[in-house]
Motif scaffolding. Structure first.
Motif, mmCIF file in Angstrom:
data_model
loop_
_atom_site.group_PDB
_atom_site.id
_atom_site.type_symbol
_atom_site.label_atom_id
_atom_site.label_comp_id
_atom_site.label_asym_id
_atom_site.label_seq_id
_atom_site.Cartn_x
_atom_site.Cartn_y
_atom_site.Cartn_z
ATOM 1 N N TYR A 46 -105.737 -69.774 -43.010
ATOM 2 C CA TYR A 46 -106.842 -68.897 -42.323
ATOM 3 C C TYR A 46 -107.266 -69.427 -41.180
ATOM 4 O O TYR A 46 -108.635 -69.561 -40.985
ATOM 5 C CB TYR A 46 -107.581 -68.449 -43.656
ATOM 6 C CG TYR A 46 -107.159 -68.085 -44.912
ATOM 7 C CD1 TYR A 46 -107.104 -66.640 -44.554
ATOM 8 C CD2 TYR A 46 -106.415 -68.923 -45.800
ATOM 9 C CE1 TYR A 46 -106.247 -65.907 -45.816
ATOM 10 C CE2 TYR A 46 -105.898 -68.134 -46.861
ATOM 11 C CZ TYR A 46 -105.683 -66.630 -46.968
ATOM 12 O OH TYR A 46 -105.196 -66.178 -47.711
ATOM 13 N N TYR A 63 -100.283 -53.540 -50.266
ATOM 14 C CA TYR A 63 -100.947 -54.397 -50.856
ATOM 15 C C TYR A 63 -102.205 -54.060 -51.592
ATOM 16 O O TYR A 63 -103.354 -53.652 -50.978
ATOM 17 C CB TYR A 63 -101.609 -55.589 -49.776
ATOM 18 C CG TYR A 63 -102.266 -56.670 -50.294
ATOM 19 C CD1 TYR A 63 -101.536 -57.785 -50.848
ATOM 20 C CD2 TYR A 63 -103.676 -56.948 -50.243
ATOM 21 C CE1 TYR A 63 -102.170 -58.875 -51.372
ATOM 22 C CE2 TYR A 63 -104.184 -58.106 -50.757
ATOM 23 C CZ TYR A 63 -103.481 -59.097 -51.442
ATOM 24 O OH TYR A 63 -103.917 -60.259 -52.005
ATOM 25 N N GLY A 172 -111.053 -61.098 -55.561
ATOM 26 C CA GLY A 172 -109.630 -60.986 -54.954
ATOM 27 C C GLY A 172 -108.673 -61.500 -55.384
ATOM 28 O O GLY A 172 -107.505 -61.768 -54.728
ATOM 29 N N SER A 173 -108.620 -62.086 -56.962
ATOM 30 C CA SER A 173 -107.647 -62.945 -57.343
ATOM 31 C C SER A 173 -107.162 -64.204 -56.383
ATOM 32 O O SER A 173 -106.305 -64.718 -56.421
ATOM 33 C CB SER A 173 -106.319 -62.145 -57.411
ATOM 34 O OG SER A 173 -105.507 -62.777 -58.566
ATOM 35 N N ASN A 174 -108.353 -64.758 -55.588
ATOM 36 C CA ASN A 174 -108.144 -66.086 -55.132
ATOM 37 C C ASN A 174 -107.829 -67.174 -56.071
ATOM 38 O O ASN A 174 -107.206 -68.143 -55.554
ATOM 39 C CB ASN A 174 -109.663 -66.567 -54.429
ATOM 40 C CG ASN A 174 -109.772 -65.611 -53.063
ATOM 41 O OD1 ASN A 174 -108.930 -65.088 -52.435
ATOM 42 N ND2 ASN A 174 -111.151 -65.415 -52.751
ATOM 43 N N ASN A 177 -104.285 -68.169 -56.189
ATOM 44 C CA ASN A 177 -103.609 -69.314 -55.133
ATOM 45 C C ASN A 177 -103.515 -70.598 -55.500
ATOM 46 O O ASN A 177 -103.041 -71.403 -54.753
ATOM 47 C CB ASN A 177 -104.411 -68.969 -53.815
ATOM 48 C CG ASN A 177 -103.967 -67.588 -53.236
ATOM 49 O OD1 ASN A 177 -104.819 -67.201 -52.763
ATOM 50 N ND2 ASN A 177 -102.867 -67.111 -53.411
ATOM 51 N N TYR A 217 -96.014 -58.390 -51.261
ATOM 52 C CA TYR A 217 -95.929 -59.707 -50.526
ATOM 53 C C TYR A 217 -94.687 -59.817 -49.461
ATOM 54 O O TYR A 217 -94.532 -60.982 -48.894
ATOM 55 C CB TYR A 217 -95.541 -60.825 -51.645
ATOM 56 C CG TYR A 217 -97.101 -60.742 -52.373
ATOM 57 C CD1 TYR A 217 -97.905 -61.959 -52.037
ATOM 58 C CD2 TYR A 217 -97.273 -60.080 -53.496
ATOM 59 C CE1 TYR A 217 -99.167 -62.048 -52.485
ATOM 60 C CE2 TYR A 217 -98.496 -60.408 -54.352
ATOM 61 C CZ TYR A 217 -99.376 -61.155 -53.562
ATOM 62 O OH TYR A 217 -100.714 -61.410 -54.347
ATOM 63 N N GLU A 291 -97.051 -70.697 -50.447
ATOM 64 C CA GLU A 291 -98.029 -70.135 -51.294
ATOM 65 C C GLU A 291 -97.648 -69.463 -52.678
ATOM 66 O O GLU A 291 -96.372 -69.235 -52.614
ATOM 67 C CB GLU A 291 -98.695 -68.715 -50.488
ATOM 68 C CG GLU A 291 -99.876 -68.134 -51.203
ATOM 69 C CD GLU A 291 -100.467 -66.892 -50.667
ATOM 70 O OE1 GLU A 291 -101.566 -66.801 -50.208
ATOM 71 O OE2 GLU A 291 -99.698 -65.776 -50.204
ATOM 72 N N SER A 293 -99.199 -67.058 -55.592
ATOM 73 C CA SER A 293 -100.143 -65.945 -56.175
ATOM 74 C C SER A 293 -99.755 -65.594 -57.459
ATOM 75 O O SER A 293 -98.917 -65.022 -58.054
ATOM 76 C CB SER A 293 -99.819 -64.864 -55.184
ATOM 77 O OG SER A 293 -100.049 -64.931 -53.875
#
Ligand code: AVI
Length: 333
Positions: A46, A63, A172-174, A177, A217, A291, A293
């Protein structure tokens, strides 16, 4: 490998904005590329370009999580905020983004709580300034307290009598991660930074049909691929790297054991890459893990709440059962 909870909040920063960030980025990249199974934590996606690409991902039809969570909050905002009725309260945003979802919850609270306030927490002054400006134009009379800190330091700093009850948003389903043990550690630390009566709303993306996950994804427009490859561009720019972006490709695959979607960058050829004067060899097809998810079952959410020590008081789903926002409360110790 996933971002460590302690460093989640540095994701969007530029080195100039927060001293020490470059050193942490360098440590993660050199350490990650030096391992037999190469990996770089996803929090480094980011930078400005990565954040812009993530904004474009969130607008993609494929998405679904952003759109669906928005739907959930829009239809359940009153129930989600009902437990906070009455006394003073502060909505705390961990990773506010553009605040689009948060404002759905602020609107009902604003009229009902004796005094409601908004406190975004971020290490990035730029992110805080942007989200605060947006919220204050939407709610001109809302007190806004931007907290420039890592998440948990920021939460502790909010323990002031005038803050009232906290509603902490981790949307956001952070959480996905993070590998499961890290997610538990993150939630436990969050729990220890809160007081009895505080609430937490956590977004969880649920396990669903594989074609839906794969499309989310590895979208046809190549935005997710560009997002993943941007990590190499960032290394080149900030850490004096010489990655050839054409020589790597985005790979997304489902791991049923976790279960999770995972992303890698795969080397198209045998090559050597230099970063900050260090050399790394890649075989054809060798991958860098970038990553994870995680995708959850409803029972995983029960287990998270119980293990981290929260009482669940509500679970809000979309029509198809693709995503859950779980509302937890901090009970008396
Ligand atoms: C930020 N995070 C929850 C996103 C996810 O779905 O894991 C990041 C992302 N990676 C690829 N697409 C979106």
């Amino acid at each position: 490998m996933a971002p460590s909870p302690a460093t989640l909040a540095v994701a969007g920063d530029s080195p100039s904005e927060a001293p020490g960030i470059r050193a942490r980025f360098l440590r993660d990249v050199l350490g990650g590329l030096g391992r037999p199974r190469k990996a770089i934590p996803s929090l480094w996606f980011y930078d400005a370009r990565g954040s812009e690409l993530f904004r474009r991902i969130m607008e993609l039809e494929a998405y679904y999580p952003t759109r669906i969570e928005h739907e959930i909050l829009a239809s359940h905002a009153a129930e989600i905020t009902a437990p906070l009725d009455g006394g003073p309260c502060t909505v705390v945003d961990l990773g506010a983004g553009d605040g689009t979802k948060t404002r759905l919850l602020l609107a009902p609270l604003h009229g009902r709580c004796i005094r409601s306030a908004y406190a975004p927490i971020d290490i990035s002054a730029t992110a805080l300034r942007d989200v605060s400006a947006r919220m204050s134009s939407l709610f001109p009379r809302l007190p806004i307290t931007p907290v420039q800190a890592e998440y948990f330091d920021g939460l502790r700093a909010l323990h002031r009598p005038d803050a009232g009850t906290l509603l902490v948003l981790f949307l956001g389903s952070n959480i996905g991660n993070l590998e499961a043990p890290e997610a538990i550690g993150f939630l436990r630390t969050m729990r220890s930074a809160l007081r009895p009566g505080d609430h937490v709303l956590v977004g969880f993306d649920l396990l669903k049909d594989l074609p839906v996950l794969r499309a989310a994804y590895d979208d046809d427009a190549g935005v997710t691929a560009a997002f993943n490859l941007n990590l190499l561009a960032r290394i080149n720019r900030e850490l004096d790297g010489d990655f050839d972006l054409e020589a790597f490709e985005h790979v997304a695959a489902f791991d049923p054991t976790r279960p999770a979607m995972e992303s890698w960058l795969r080397s198209r050829r045998r090559q050597r890459v230099r970063v900050a004067g260090h050399s790394f060899r890649f075989e054809v097809g060798e991958r860098i893990h970038t990553e994870i998810s995680c995708k959850y079952r409803e029972r995983d959410i029960d287990a998270f709440a119980a293990t981290a020590g929260f009482e669940e008081i509500g679970r809000f789903r979309d029509r198809r059962g693709w995503f859950v926002d779980a509302l937890w409360r901090v009970g008396e110790r």
